[in-house]
Design a protein around this motif. Structure first.
Motif, PDB file in Angstrom:
ATOM      1  N   ILE A  27       0.940  -1.360   0.020  1.00 32.40           N
ATOM      2  CA  ILE A  27       0.014   0.060  -0.115  1.00 32.40           C
ATOM      3  C   ILE A  27       0.907   1.053  -0.052  1.00 32.40           C
ATOM      4  CG2 ILE A  27      -1.999   1.295   1.410  1.00 32.40           C
ATOM      5  CD1 ILE A  27      -2.566  -1.399   2.247  1.00 32.40           C
ATOM      6  N   PHE A  28       0.563   2.162  -1.221  1.00 30.79           N
ATOM      7  CA  PHE A  28       1.535   3.453  -1.065  1.00 30.79           C
ATOM      8  C   PHE A  28       0.530   4.461  -1.553  1.00 30.79           C
ATOM      9  CE2 PHE A  28       1.347   1.163  -5.068  1.00 30.79           C
ATOM     10  CZ  PHE A  28       1.329   2.115  -6.017  1.00 30.79           C
ATOM     11  N   ASP A  29       1.387   5.637  -1.077  1.00 27.52           N
ATOM     12  CA  ASP A  29       0.542   7.067  -1.428  1.00 27.52           C
ATOM     13  C   ASP A  29       0.766   7.646  -2.674  1.00 27.52           C
ATOM     14  OD1 ASP A  29       2.995   8.638  -1.260  1.00 27.52           O
ATOM     15  OD2 ASP A  29       2.537   9.189   0.724  1.00 27.52           O
ATOM     16  N   ASP A  30       0.509   8.906  -2.877  1.00 25.04           N
ATOM     17  CA  ASP A  30       0.551   9.441  -4.369  1.00 25.04           C
ATOM     18  C   ASP A  30       1.885   9.983  -4.583  1.00 25.04           C
ATOM     19  OD1 ASP A  30       0.197  11.345  -2.557  1.00 25.04           O
ATOM     20  OD2 ASP A  30      -1.094  12.423  -3.734  1.00 25.04           O
ATOM     21  N   ASN A  31       3.038   9.825  -3.485  1.00 24.77           N
ATOM     22  CA  ASN A  31       4.348  10.148  -3.804  1.00 24.77           C
ATOM     23  C   ASN A  31       5.229   8.634  -3.706  1.00 24.77           C
ATOM     24  OD1 ASN A  31       4.382  13.065  -3.688  1.00 24.77           O
ATOM     25  ND2 ASN A  31       3.930  13.003  -1.692  1.00 24.77           N
ATOM     26  N   TYR A  32       4.420   7.764  -3.603  1.00 20.58           N
ATOM     27  CA  TYR A  32       5.120   6.162  -3.549  1.00 20.58           C
ATOM     28  C   TYR A  32       5.910   5.902  -2.191  1.00 20.58           C
ATOM     29  CZ  TYR A  32       3.886   6.139  -8.612  1.00 20.58           C
ATOM     30  OH  TYR A  32       3.341   5.906  -9.775  1.00 20.58           O
TER      31      TYR A  32
ATOM     32  N   GLY B 155       2.043   0.547   3.897  1.00 28.48           N
ATOM     33  CA  GLY B 155       1.976  -0.941   4.464  1.00 28.48           C
ATOM     34  C   GLY B 155       2.354  -1.850   3.592  1.00 28.48           C
ATOM     35  N   HIS B 156       2.992  -3.022   3.884  1.00 32.10           N
ATOM     36  CA  HIS B 156       3.617  -3.919   3.175  1.00 32.10           C
ATOM     37  C   HIS B 156       3.152  -5.279   3.686  1.00 32.10           C
ATOM     38  CE1 HIS B 156       7.384  -6.366   1.645  1.00 32.10           C
ATOM     39  NE2 HIS B 156       6.513  -6.522   0.827  1.00 32.10           N
TER      40      HIS B 156
ATOM     41  N   THR C 279      -9.288  -3.105   6.135  1.00 32.12           N
ATOM     42  CA  THR C 279      -9.451  -2.226   7.259  1.00 32.12           C
ATOM     43  C   THR C 279      -8.354  -1.496   6.699  1.00 32.12           C
ATOM     44  OG1 THR C 279     -10.278  -3.836   8.658  1.00 32.12           O
ATOM     45  CG2 THR C 279      -9.194  -2.054   9.685  1.00 32.12           C
ATOM     46  N   ARG C 280      -7.288  -1.671   6.485  1.00 30.04           N
ATOM     47  CA  ARG C 280      -6.081  -0.921   6.279  1.00 30.04           C
ATOM     48  C   ARG C 280      -6.233   0.136   5.195  1.00 30.04           C
ATOM     49  NH1 ARG C 280      -0.951  -5.233   6.568  1.00 30.04           N
ATOM     50  NH2 ARG C 280      -1.321  -5.684   8.772  1.00 30.04           N
TER      51      ARG C 280
END
Length: 205
Positions: A176-181, A185-186, A198-199
């Protein structure tokens, strides 16, 4: 916060649009566990969250290149064709030669390069910097470690970039990553669908 390095060839299916929250599902077509524990979960999460979460499946290859390739990925996406150990598993346990849970989400094949290309690029530094406390090593220690890493990868003829640069443990892997990579979560291996759900809900809120 560590970065997720997404190095892929062109998408084989769908379109990946970066969102505030994204999930990458890294799998191999010759990986029964990816089909048992991974694809059905991601298909369902895609149905639930695709309007506000970016989804990208990355078919990779760190072994069994005769099965884990783009041609077999296309067969899976076209009609659920199974290969190798995955085919054996579903045939012996369920009498199936084709997979019913064909991925609905965008899917690409991992970028495959030679060991020489990896070793002679700045990507090898990214791998080094991912090692805990690498920045605190002495210059001599860094040099020794760099030589060891180069020696290790020189023995591997083909390198899957996303899998290797992110130093993933195996497949299936969920990132799981945001818009800045930035990695939020992994997880590697079997994970409960509700846990991932849930995550995603947590990061969206």
């Amino acid at each position: 916060m560590s970065k997720f390095h997404l190095n892929i060839q062109k998408l084989v299916q769908g379109e990946f649009k970066i969102q505030k929250v994204n999930i990458a599902f890294v799998f191999q077509v010759n990986c029964p566990g990816c089909f048992i524990y991974g694809i059905p979960i991601i298909n369902n999460l895609y149905r639930l969250f695709s309007s506000n979460v970016g989804f990208i499946g990355v078919a990779t290859a760190f072994e069994d290149f005769e099965y884990n390739n783009e041609a077999n990925l296309k067969l899976l996406l076209d009609n659920g064709t199974l290969v190798g150990e995955t085919k054996k598993y579903f045939k012996s346990n369920y009498g199936l030669s084709n997979y019913s849970e064909i991925p609905k989400f965008p899917v690409a094949f991992d970028s495959i390069i030679s060991s020489e290309e990896l070793i002679n690029s700045d990507k090898i530094e990214v791998i080094c910097n991912a090692i805990p406390n690498f920045s605190n090593f002495s210059e001599k220690e860094k040099e020794i470690l760099l030589m060891k890493i180069k020696s290790y990868y020189s023995e591997i003829p083909l390198i899957a970039e996303t899998f290797t640069i992110n130093q993933l443990q195996g497949t299936p892997s969920f990132i799981i990553f945001d818009d800045n990579y930035n990695i939020l979560g992994h997880h590697f291996g079997h994970i409960n669908e509700d846990t991932l759900k849930t995550r995603l809900e947590h990061f969206l809120s």
